[in-house]
Design an enzyme around this catalytic site. Structure first.
Site, PDB file in Angstrom:
ATOM      1  CB  SER A 111      36.017  42.467  53.552  1.00  0.00           C
ATOM      2  OG  SER A 111      34.838  42.797  52.851  1.00  0.00           O
ATOM      3  NE  ARG A 362      35.147  37.871  61.142  1.00  0.00           N
ATOM      4  CZ  ARG A 362      34.184  37.725  62.057  1.00  0.00           C
ATOM      5  NH1 ARG A 362      33.345  36.703  61.980  1.00  0.00           N
ATOM      6  NH2 ARG A 362      34.026  38.599  63.026  1.00  0.00           N
ATOM      7  CB  THR A 398      33.321  48.500  54.337  1.00  0.00           C
ATOM      8  OG1 THR A 398      33.815  47.150  54.261  1.00  0.00           O
ATOM      9  CG2 THR A 398      34.370  49.370  55.010  1.00  0.00           C
ATOM     10  CB  CYS A 559      34.899  23.913  60.438  1.00  0.00           C
ATOM     11  SG  CYS A 559      36.464  24.684  60.947  1.00  0.00           S
ATOM     12  CB  CYS A 586      40.053  28.449  65.375  1.00  0.00           C
ATOM     13  SG  CYS A 586      38.621  29.545  65.405  1.00  0.00           S
ATOM     14  CB  CYS A 589      35.094  31.910  60.099  1.00  0.00           C
ATOM     15  SG  CYS A 589      34.520  30.227  60.402  1.00  0.00           S
ATOM     16  CB  CYS A 592      31.791  26.049  64.726  1.00  0.00           C
ATOM     17  SG  CYS A 592      32.771  27.212  65.718  1.00  0.00           S
TER      18      CYS A 592
END
Length: 617
Positions: A111, A362, A398, A559, A586, A589, A592
């Site tokens: 984050s 992310r 959060t 991506c 990968c 995140c 895709c």
């Protein structure tokens, strides 16, 4: 039967009417194409009837708990902590088990992050004495609109959504680790490195619990000698706290009996890409926060940047860029937009002479209030970013994620310890969670900003959104009597390549901007190569026959980890391509799964422990 080449021409023709585009049957495509087999994962290719599996023991061991929590982020941890706090206060003994797919708590957490401590204060009034890693109070708060060459400052006053006085710049992975330490002190059972891949149901359709994934499977889908079946964990209530676009939450949304998304808008998302830098000490301003909107994105593409100066003993800054995944041009590349942003003449000087030390990405929820699904159902509930409680204008989620976990814990504790409570289903239904959440400050906060993100969809784009924020939020506090609706799923916004202009991006200079693969290397990402790709395709032919033919292969651009690339087909005709999936890259995140225009990609959990190895991201 059409050849592969003529089918591609057929799709290009149909791309003029994308809303009418229908794929030929799977049988027709497979007969027509020489595309190699890609997907071997058992979620797509059944093991029943596969001779390689006929003598394999498939029985699963089962265990029971009062509450099972899937996901060890801020929401899941806050929920577990609050449950055990209540048990201690009331002299009750309840078993709470929490599962996290990362090998270490915080290892998959990413984050910005600028934390509003409101929920933390409620959970631990003595958080400072407990040593919570909130080391950097915000001291300077800036916002600007960028043009190609200029920075236009915009004053940030008290009452603005992005006003940050009283907040803290944190490394969220470190904060999650600290929450984990508090949970362990309260005797929460935490199981890192266990990926939960299946929702279990009672015969009456209520949720029974979860199953962890099978391990020890070769890349071709056959069992290894080390194969082990996953475990089942049953609970009175199962709490899903996987984060944005969780794999199990997706299963729940697709359950026609639960109807969790009935009556709400489709969720919409952004992709956030982040780097951590060690900069020259003379440029370091601990506690400095800056956000920008505008360039390099056009006015109709939602997004912007953040820059946070940490105060942790060395001159570190966190910098990131967010792009709304409702963009329309398939040539847009979020990673390259981020790299281009750092070349702005008012941004680049911060990084000159510095060293990039971490990278990650992310997806994040941007649908807001209108996209919140039904939260409680027989046997379970959704908390945190699984349903999507991010306050998009505030750029924070959060504190709301934590609050949702705490409210859920209080309702669930009352339900499981009430000897007189009855349930019509085998899985305990706790509607009080959703009822109480709607009475909380979280609900009021999200309701007040409900129209800000949708206001960017006017013909004025960015400027219309800023104008609306000024007129109706700052002066009216979200009390307008209307609610904007009508947005569609992000993948439906993508236009065929023939209708769009390719975007030329500058080459990386390896000083401030960088290439993709060297960036992914800084994420610490690792997966066992000899396992089925967890980026599964419902149909192996669709990427070439539709995504490449109509949209020019957008997965190789959206991506942020270089997982997807189109390469020449070995032994094929000249110009014939195939999709190559580099699953080991990968970073989890989920972009895709969200943005694929054919909705053919289905992200599932790899073997537990695989993925990025973020350190305080």
């Amino acid at each position: 039967m059409k050849s592969a080449r003529s089918l591609m021409q057929y799709y290009r023709l149909l791309s003029r009417w994308p809303n009418r585009l229908q794929l030929p049957s799977q049988t027709c495509i497979r007969c027509a194409s020489s595309q190699p087999k890609i997907t071997t994962h058992y979620s797509i290719i059944p093991r029943e009837g596969d001779e390689r599996w006929k003598d394999i023991e498939m029985e699963r061991y089962a265990d029971e708990a009062d509450v099972v929590i899937v996901g060890g982020g801020p929401a899941g941890m806050s929920c577990a902590i609050r449950l055990k706090q209540l048990a201690k206060e009331n002299g009750k003994d309840i078993r709470v088990c929490l599962f996290e797919k990362a090998p270490e708590l915080g290892g998959h957490t990413l984050s910005g992050a600028c934390l509003e401590p409101r929920a933390l204060q409620e959970l631990f009034p003595d958080w400072k004495e407990r040593g919570a890693p909130l080391k950097t109070p915000v001291k300077h708060d800036k916002f600007a609109i960028l043009t190609k060459n200029w920075r236009i400052p915009v004053p940030v006053f008290r009452g603005f959504p992005i006003y940050n006085e009283g907040n803290y710049i944190v490394r969220l992975g470190n904060f999650v680790k600290w929450l984990g330490e508090q949970a362990e002190e309260l005797e929460v059972e935490i199981y890192p490195g266990f990926a939960c891949t299946e929702v279990l149901y009672h015969e009456d359709g209520s949720v029974k619990g979860i199953a962890t994934n099978d391990v020890g499977i070769h890349k071709d889908g056959s069992p290894k000698e080390t194969f082990e079946r996953g475990m089942e964990f049953h609970a009175k209530v199962t709490i899903f706290s996987e984060g944005c676009h969780g794999a199990l939450a997706k299963q729940l949304y697709q359950n026609d009996n639960l109807k969790l998304r009935e009556g709400c808008e489709p969720q919409t998302y952004g992709i956030g890409i982040k780097e951590v830098w060690e900069i020259e000490e003379s440029k370091w301003k601990p506690g400095y926060v800056e956000h920008t909107a505008g360039w390099p994105l056009n006015r109709n593409t939602y997004g912007g940047s953040f820059l946070y100066h940490l105060d942790e003993g060395e001159p570190l800054v966190a910098v990131g860029f967010v792009v709304g995944l409702d963009y329309s041009n398939p040539y847009l590349n979020p990673f390259k937009e981020f790299q281009r942003f750092k070349q702005h003449p008012k941004v680049r000087p911060t990084f000159e002479g510095g060293k990039r030390i971490a990278y990650g990405a992310r997806a994040l929820n941007e649908g807001g209030f209108q996209s919140i699904p039904k939260l409680a159902f027989p046997g379970g509930c959704l908390i945190g970013c699984s349903p999507g409680f991010m306050n998009v204008p505030k750029l924070k989620g959060t504190h709301t994620a934590m609050k949702s976990g705490m409210v859920a814990a209080e309702a669930i504790f009352s339900a499981i310890t009430d000897e007189n409570k009855t349930s019509e289903t085998s899985g305990l239904y706790v509607p009080e969670y959703e009822e109480n959440l709607k009475k909380s400050w979280l609900w009021k906060e999200l309701q007040s900003v409900r129209n800000i993100r949708p206001s960017f969809h006017s013909f004025l784009g960015l400027y219309g959104g800023l104008l609306y924020t000024g007129l109706f939020y700052i002066f009216g506090r979200g009390k307008e009597p209307w609610t904007f609706k009508g947005h569609v799923a992000d993948h439906k916004n993508l236009k065929p390549a023939a209708e769009c202009t390719p975007i030329e991006y500058p080459k990386p200079d390896n000083e401030v901007s960088f290439d993709l693969l060297s960036s992914v290397a800084l994420s610490g990402t690792n997966h066992d190569h000899d396992q089925p790709a967890h980026l599964t395709l419902r149909n192996d032919e669709v990427p070439v026959m539709r995504n490449l033919a109509v949209f020019d292969g957008p997965e190789q651009r959206f991506c942020p980890a270089g997982v997807y690339e189109y390469v020449p087909l070995e032994g094929g005709e000249e110009g014939e391509m195939r999709l190559q999936i580099n699953a080991q890259n990968c970073v989890h995140c989920k972009t895709c799964d969200i943005k694929d225009p054919s909705q053919n990609i289905n992200w599932v959990c790899p073997e537990g422990g695989g993925g990025p190895a973020y350190s305080g991201m």
